[in-house]
Design a protein around this motif. Structure first.
Motif, short mmCIF file in Angstrom:
data_model
loop_
_atom_site.label_atom_id
_atom_site.label_comp_id
_atom_site.label_asym_id
_atom_site.label_seq_id
_atom_site.Cartn_x
_atom_site.Cartn_y
_atom_site.Cartn_z
N UNK A 124 0.82 -1.22 0.00
CA UNK A 124 0.00 0.00 0.00
C UNK A 124 0.85 1.27 0.00
N UNK A 125 2.16 1.14 -0.12
CA UNK A 125 3.05 2.30 -0.13
C UNK A 125 4.28 1.89 -0.93
N UNK A 126 5.15 2.84 -1.25
CA UNK A 126 6.22 2.53 -2.20
C UNK A 126 7.59 2.31 -1.58
N UNK A 127 7.72 2.37 -0.23
CA UNK A 127 9.02 2.16 0.41
C UNK A 127 8.86 1.33 1.67
N UNK A 128 9.72 0.33 1.82
CA UNK A 128 9.80 -0.45 3.06
C UNK A 128 11.21 -0.31 3.61
N UNK A 129 11.33 0.24 4.82
CA UNK A 129 12.63 0.37 5.49
C UNK A 129 12.83 -0.83 6.41
N UNK A 130 13.93 -1.54 6.25
CA UNK A 130 14.23 -2.68 7.10
C UNK A 130 15.56 -2.43 7.80
N UNK A 131 15.52 -2.38 9.13
CA UNK A 131 16.73 -2.24 9.95
C UNK A 131 17.12 -3.63 10.41
N UNK A 132 18.26 -4.14 9.96
CA UNK A 132 18.63 -5.52 10.24
C UNK A 132 19.82 -5.59 11.19
N UNK A 133 19.83 -6.66 11.98
CA UNK A 133 20.96 -7.02 12.84
C UNK A 133 21.13 -8.52 12.67
N UNK A 134 22.01 -8.90 11.74
CA UNK A 134 22.22 -10.30 11.42
C UNK A 134 23.50 -10.78 12.08
N UNK A 135 23.34 -11.75 12.95
CA UNK A 135 24.50 -12.33 13.63
C UNK A 135 24.80 -13.70 13.05
N UNK A 136 25.69 -14.45 13.71
CA UNK A 136 26.16 -15.72 13.16
C UNK A 136 24.97 -16.62 12.81
N UNK A 137 24.92 -17.05 11.55
CA UNK A 137 23.87 -17.97 11.13
C UNK A 137 22.52 -17.32 10.91
N UNK A 170 14.16 -3.41 -17.48
CA UNK A 170 14.08 -1.97 -17.75
C UNK A 170 12.65 -1.55 -18.09
N UNK A 171 12.24 -0.42 -17.53
CA UNK A 171 10.92 0.11 -17.85
C UNK A 171 9.79 -0.40 -16.97
N UNK A 172 10.08 -1.36 -16.07
CA UNK A 172 9.03 -1.86 -15.18
C UNK A 172 8.72 -0.81 -14.11
N UNK A 173 7.46 -0.42 -13.92
CA UNK A 173 7.12 0.58 -12.90
C UNK A 173 7.52 0.10 -11.50
N UNK A 174 8.00 1.02 -10.70
CA UNK A 174 8.41 0.70 -9.34
C UNK A 174 7.17 0.49 -8.47
N UNK A 175 7.07 -0.68 -7.84
CA UNK A 175 5.97 -0.97 -6.91
C UNK A 175 6.42 -0.81 -5.46
N UNK A 176 7.67 -1.18 -5.18
CA UNK A 176 8.18 -1.11 -3.81
C UNK A 176 9.70 -1.07 -3.82
N UNK A 177 10.26 -0.13 -3.06
CA UNK A 177 11.71 -0.11 -2.85
C UNK A 177 11.99 -0.57 -1.42
N UNK A 178 12.74 -1.65 -1.29
CA UNK A 178 13.11 -2.18 0.02
C UNK A 178 14.49 -1.64 0.36
#
Length: 212
Positions: A124-137, A170-178
């Motif tokens: 329902x919106x064009x941007x998803x912000x993901x704050x990640x903290x990836x540790x071992x595995x 190329x040319x595909x409309x942007x639906x979501x930027x992660x």
């Protein structure tokens, strides 16, 4: 039109997030609500025509909400959550099917995998912000579709792999930027389209005309 429509910037009523752009699906849903309302006798023919014209030219979710403010709300475009947190150690986490994509996610993983499948997700919106903290595995897998872009420029990585495979041409409309930010200290990040089914793979491998 029945009911006064407030200006787009009026925060006292509906449309408090006029910056959210409306999609074709959002417009179609509102058109359906208006048509049902007219069939129930809630709108006159003139009111229906006026609101249909406004719905088809609406730019924002706020514009659409004002058109149905005095009508039953069933079928209105879903409203995404502001934040979803995933804090997982061991065991896997999956979001798949018609899940509603939030505006932000905080994902912390260790010795497990989180898979976000956007194939049938409700956006329902064009941007998803993901704050990640990836540790071992701790691995993050994003299953994308055409129109979804993944940006890892703001991600700090001390170890682990990042593999981004575009699902769009190329040319595909942007639906979501992660947009991924945060840090990876031993986990992998993979973004890829859905894997083809065996029948689809076989069809691509079979020369034209064989088996006919």
């Amino acid at each position: 039109m029945t009911g006064e429509l407030r200006p787009a910037g009026d925060s006292s009523g509906h449309g408090t997030r006029p910056e959210l752009r409306a999609s074709d699906r959002d417009r179609d849903q509102v058109v359906e609500i208006l048509q049902v309302a007219a069939g129930d006798g809630r709108l006159t023919a003139a009111e229906l025509d006026e609101r249909l014209d406004a719905a088809l030219s609406a730019r924002t979710i706020g514009d659409l909400e004002r058109l149905t403010a005095d009508l039953p709300s069933e079928g209105m475009p879903p409203q995404a959550r502001d934040l979803i947190r995933i804090d997982q150690r061991f065991g896997d986490v999956t979001r798949t099917g018609r899940w509603l994509v939030p505006r932000r996610m905080e994902i912390r993983l260790m010795f497990c995998e989180a898979k976000l499948d956007f194939t049938d997700a409700v956006i329902t919106h064009n941007t998803l912000h993901i704050d990640v903290d990836l540790r071992v595995g701790g691995n993050l897998v994003l299953i994308t579709r055409p129109g979804i872009e993944v940006d890892t420029d703001d991600l700090e990585r001390s170890s682990g792999d990042i593999k981004i495979r575009p699902a769009t041409g190329p040319g595909t409309p942007l639906a979501l930027r992660v947009q991924l930010a945060g840090q990876s200290r031993g986990g992998d990040i993979i973004a890829r389209p859905p894997r083809r089914k065996f029948s689809e793979w076989l069809l691509r491998r079979t020369p034209s005309g064989i088996g006919r």
